[in-house]
Design an enzyme around this catalytic site. Structure first.
Site, PDB file in Angstrom:
ATOM      1  N   ASP A   1       0.703  -1.328   0.038  1.00 51.88           N
ATOM      2  CA  ASP A   1      -0.074  -0.169   0.223  1.00 51.88           C
ATOM      3  C   ASP A   1       0.765   1.343  -0.096  1.00 51.88           C
ATOM      4  O   ASP A   1       1.713   1.140   0.480  1.00 51.88           O
ATOM      5  CB  ASP A   1      -1.084  -0.223   1.103  1.00 51.88           C
TER       6      ASP A   1
ATOM      7  N   LEU B   1      10.950 -20.580  -4.881  1.00 52.97           N
ATOM      8  CA  LEU B   1       9.726 -19.800  -4.154  1.00 52.97           C
ATOM      9  C   LEU B   1       8.469 -19.837  -4.689  1.00 52.97           C
ATOM     10  O   LEU B   1       8.291 -19.549  -5.976  1.00 52.97           O
ATOM     11  CB  LEU B   1      10.471 -18.379  -4.229  1.00 52.97           C
TER      12      LEU B   1
ATOM     13  N   HIS C   1       2.726   3.521  -8.767  1.00 53.85           N
ATOM     14  CA  HIS C   1       2.617   2.027  -9.341  1.00 53.85           C
ATOM     15  C   HIS C   1       3.873   1.364  -9.890  1.00 53.85           C
ATOM     16  O   HIS C   1       4.157   0.313  -9.535  1.00 53.85           O
ATOM     17  CB  HIS C   1       1.462   1.679 -10.064  1.00 53.85           C
TER      18      HIS C   1
HETATM   19  C1  FPP Z   1      -1.877   0.252  -2.993  1.00 54.04           C
HETATM   20  O1  FPP Z   1      -1.654   1.598  -3.319  1.00 54.04           O
HETATM   21  C2  FPP Z   1      -1.387  -0.657  -4.468  1.00 54.04           C
HETATM   22  C3  FPP Z   1      -2.282  -1.117  -5.321  1.00 54.04           C
HETATM   23  C4  FPP Z   1      -3.692  -1.142  -5.343  1.00 54.04           C
HETATM   24  C5  FPP Z   1      -1.512  -1.965  -6.603  1.00 54.04           C
HETATM   25  C6  FPP Z   1      -0.219  -2.721  -6.101  1.00 54.04           C
HETATM   26  C7  FPP Z   1       0.306  -2.994  -7.243  1.00 54.04           C
HETATM   27  C8  FPP Z   1       1.846  -2.891  -7.777  1.00 54.04           C
HETATM   28  C9  FPP Z   1       2.789  -2.628  -6.692  1.00 54.04           C
HETATM   29  C10 FPP Z   1       2.212  -3.229  -8.919  1.00 54.04           C
HETATM   30  C11 FPP Z   1       1.499  -4.018  -9.919  1.00 54.04           C
HETATM   31  C12 FPP Z   1       1.873  -5.286  -9.549  1.00 54.04           C
HETATM   32  C13 FPP Z   1       2.377  -6.492 -10.406  1.00 54.04           C
HETATM   33  C14 FPP Z   1       2.567  -7.761  -9.964  1.00 54.04           C
HETATM   34  C15 FPP Z   1       2.779  -6.111 -11.770  1.00 54.04           C
HETATM   35  P1  FPP Z   1      -2.626   2.544  -3.541  1.00 54.04           P
HETATM   36  O2  FPP Z   1      -2.575   2.932  -4.948  1.00 54.04           O
HETATM   37  O3  FPP Z   1      -3.859   2.248  -2.930  1.00 54.04           O
HETATM   38  O4  FPP Z   1      -1.659   4.017  -2.605  1.00 54.04           O
HETATM   39  P2  FPP Z   1      -2.552   4.913  -1.793  1.00 54.04           P
HETATM   40  O5  FPP Z   1      -3.024   4.214  -0.648  1.00 54.04           O
HETATM   41  O6  FPP Z   1      -1.192   5.989  -1.250  1.00 54.04           O
HETATM   42  O7  FPP Z   1      -3.504   5.646  -2.648  1.00 54.04           O
END
Ligand code: FPP
Length: 244
Positions: A21, A135, A38
């Site tokens: 997150d 893994l 992201h």
């Molecule tokens: C949460 O941060 C993150 C996500 C909803 C996406 C997580 C995805 C990745 C790290 C990359 C994609 C994965 C792969 C396997 C290629 P948020 O956007 O909710 O952050 P915020 O809470 O600060 O708004």
């Protein structure tokens, strides 16, 4: 500084789960669009996978996209789907070389129209790595913990209705055998970055006895040092599993 060599292998978790997150906030702090966060998040993930592999951790589960994340703007969903496709296209051979086994937790075929290329790439990654023995990398995608539990309940209900399963045969073990994670160890350590104190519908069953580790670090900043600190904290926990 925490060092890899100071970690007692006997006190490492077998299964680590991560709620990655804070990508959006990380980007905002830099005056950049959420997508930028992201992208940086994928870099952080690459390093954590590498380290989990080096440490000999059995399973790593990461929350990449929930069943609720489709509610985000079309731009952001599109960008995340783009990153996903790029990741599975570009990294597959490298992961395969490292003997990583990829599994998707979630409903791949239930992903919306327009994601056919992603669905294909996911199926290909699963197939390509299915016999690997290193893994186990679970990517939770179009995933919801409640949906996973209901899915298992339906499978068991169908078997009961057909007469091949007696209600009294439904035990926690039998139930768990219908989850996406059926043959995996339960989660030992769940990490959530960016300080939120929520489970957000992630691995509701599998986290029954998981140790929580919450850090204010935003996901793109979660580096080797941060992971080692989390593992060190886990090694110091006294796990009682309901006993004393
Ligand atoms: C949460 O941060 C993150 C996500 C909803 C996406 C997580 C995805 C990745 C790290 C990359 C994609 C994965 C792969 C396997 C290629 P948020 O956007 O909710 O952050 P915020 O809470 O600060 O708004």
């Amino acid at each position: 500084m925490t060092e890899l060599k100071n970690l007692d292998p006997a006190k490492l978790p077998r299964h680590v789960a991560i709620i990655m997150d804070g990508n959006g906030r990380w980007a905002k702090k830099r005056g950049m669009p959420r997508t930028f966060g992201h992208k940086a998040g994928v870099e952080a993930l690459r390093e954590i996978i590498k380290m989990s592999d080096e440490l000999g951790i059995e399973a790593l589960t990461v929350y990449a996209f929930s069943t609720e994340n489709w509610k985000r703007s079309a731009d952001e969903v599109g960008a995340l789907m783009g990153l996903l496709l790029e990741y599975f296209t570009k990294e597959l051979e490298e992961l395969h070389r490292k003997n990583v086994r990829i599994r998707i937790l979630g409903d791949i075929d239930g992903m919306p129209k327009g994601t056919e290329r992603q669905q294909q790439a996911l199926h290909k990654a699963i197939e390509r790595t299915q016999n690997n023995t290193g893994l186990l990398l679970n990517i939770a995608l179009n995933y919801g913990g409640q949906q996973e539990i209901v899915r298992a309940a339906r499978i068991l209900a169908e078997q009961t209705a057909q007469g091949s399963l007696k209600p009294e045969e439904i035990t926690p073990e039998r139930f768990a055998s219908e989850l996406y994670t059926h043959d995996e160890p339960e989660v030992d350590l769940i990490i959530r970055t960016s300080g939120e104190l929520r489970l957000s519908n992630f691995l509701l069953w599998q986290c029954a006895y998981a140790e929580f580790y919450i850090t204010d670090t935003l996901w793109p900043d979660f580096d080797r040092e941060a992971y080692l600190t989390a593992l060190q904290a886990f090694a110091g926990r006294n796990r009682r599993f309901g006993g004393v």
